[in-house]
Design an enzyme around this catalytic site. Structure first.
Site, PDB file in Angstrom:
ATOM      1  N   LYS A  26       0.859  -1.206   0.000  1.00 49.98           N
ATOM      2  CA  LYS A  26       0.000   0.000   0.000  1.00 49.98           C
ATOM      3  C   LYS A  26       0.882   1.239   0.000  1.00 49.98           C
ATOM      4  O   LYS A  26       2.059   1.189   0.401  1.00 49.98           O
ATOM      5  CB  LYS A  26      -0.942   0.015   1.202  1.00 49.98           C
ATOM      6  CG  LYS A  26      -0.283  -0.024   2.601  1.00 49.98           C
ATOM      7  CD  LYS A  26       0.203   1.301   3.132  1.00 49.98           C
ATOM      8  CE  LYS A  26       0.770   1.206   4.549  1.00 49.98           C
ATOM      9  NZ  LYS A  26       1.589   2.355   4.957  1.00 49.98           N
ATOM     10  N   ASP A 159      -2.410  -1.229  10.655  1.00 51.21           N
ATOM     11  CA  ASP A 159      -2.840  -1.123   9.257  1.00 51.21           C
ATOM     12  C   ASP A 159      -3.217  -2.484   8.649  1.00 51.21           C
ATOM     13  O   ASP A 159      -3.425  -2.598   7.451  1.00 51.21           O
ATOM     14  CB  ASP A 159      -1.829  -0.346   8.393  1.00 51.21           C
ATOM     15  CG  ASP A 159      -0.467  -1.008   8.345  1.00 51.21           C
ATOM     16  OD1 ASP A 159      -0.307  -2.074   8.956  1.00 51.21           O
ATOM     17  OD2 ASP A 159       0.441  -0.442   7.700  1.00 51.21           O
TER      18      ASP A 159
END
Ligand code: C5P
Length: 319
Positions: A26, A159
């Site tokens: 990401k 995350d």
């Protein structure tokens, strides 16, 4: 320059049932730190999107109850990665076992081929953990709803829940509260990872909490209206200043990207990776070449952003 994805054959014991998944990295398009919390974490507002740089993870059933993690590449990428229960992938499988019942799930070999660098702010370990949860769900045919996966994921790291949804998302709290956003699928992104990585905890410990936090509204409007060419102007990352204090090579990458046709650039997460967004893959490749020539110690990747959930599709492999 590294190719973002090239499938590698991950061989295991012939005859065992296996599931394989590509786990994407990401980048953070926006990251503001709203305050310090009493649990030691920071309250965040961050927008993430997945990119086409993948680790490859394969889970194969064993006859006994052991869980083994085997790193399949011997490159410098893997030198500091633990293979015991300190690895998030092993933690993820142990969490599945605890939920389902230790005696109800057999052991497994987890084969992991790393391409996403560590200490890079690219979420590699978190993505691998979700790949392990999804692979386990498929391999053992577990009745787990998205909400079950999200709650398992939030215990593994801040995350990790984002990767359950993938695509583009706004994450709040310490990062675990995820809301899907319109995707940016297909935007060319060049990522540069400096020689030296950064510890997330160290970067957060140096951040100055702003009196007036920045808002993600301009970026959110760009996403909603699919004005992707404007995204580059509305990038923001509060962790950039402390990260550059710890690793000045990051500022060098930013200065080099300014000399290209980049639409916008910034650091990802707590660094040390730094990325630029481009109008075309051709422009991205040209910029990547410049970075490769001028930053011999850095690793450069040419990637594209991914659409929602296109990334984590488990493949059940024939025996
Ligand atoms: O949750 P995770 O293990 O990924 O976080 C690593 C470290 O990063 C935490 O121990 C904390 O020091 C820092 N962190 C933080 N605030 C967040 C996320 C992470 O301070 N929202």
């Amino acid at each position: 320059m590294k190719p973002a994805y090239q499938r590698t054959s991950l061989s295991c014991n012939p005859g065992s049932r296996c599931v394989e998944i590509a786990a994407p990295a990401k980048i953070n398009l926006f990251l503001e730190v709203l305050g310090r919390r009493s649990d030691g974490y920071h309250e965040l507002e961050t927008v993430l999107t997945s990119v086409s740089l993948f680790d490859q993870l394969k889970i194969c059933e064993r006859d006994d109850d052991q869980i083994r993690l085997i790193l399949k590449n011997s490159s410098a990428l893997c030198e500091t990665i633990p293979t015991d229960e300190n690895n998030l992938v092993v933690k993820a499988v142990l969490a599945l076992r605890k939920l389902i019942g230790v005696n109800r799930l057999p052991g497994c070999d987890i084969l992991l081929y790393k391409r996403i660098p560590s200490e890079a702010g690219l979420g590699g370990a978190s993505s691998d953990a979700v790949a392990a949860l999804l692979a386990g769900k498929w391999l053992w045919n577990l009745d787990l709803a998205e909400s079950d996966l999200l709650s398992l994921a939030s215990e593994l790291g801040s995350d990790v829940p984002y990767f359950v949804l993938g695509g583009t998302a706004m994450c709040r709290g310490r990062g675990e509260r995820v809301e899907p956003l319109p995707t940016t699928g297909g935007l060319p992104v060049v990522i540069a990872k400096p020689t030296m990585g950064l510890s997330t905890a160290k970067v957060f410990s140096k951040v100055e909490i702003p009196r007036e936090p920045r808002s993600a509204s301009a970026l959110m409007s760009d996403l909603a209206a699919r004005r992707f060419e404007l995204l580059g102007q509305h990038l923001f990352n509060r962790l950039t200043t402390p990260a550059i204090q710890l690793n000045p090579e990051i500022a060098k990458i930013a200065a080099l990207l300014d000399k290209t046709t980049v639409l916008g650039h910034q650091m990802s997460g707590s660094g040390s990776s730094y990325f630029g967004i481009f109008r075309s893959l051709r422009a991205a490749r040209q910029a990547a070449q410049l970075l490769s020539n001028r930053l011999p110690g850095a690793t450069i990747y040419v990637t594209q952003t991914l659409g929602s959930r296109t990334s984590m599709q488990p493949v059940m492999l024939p025996i």
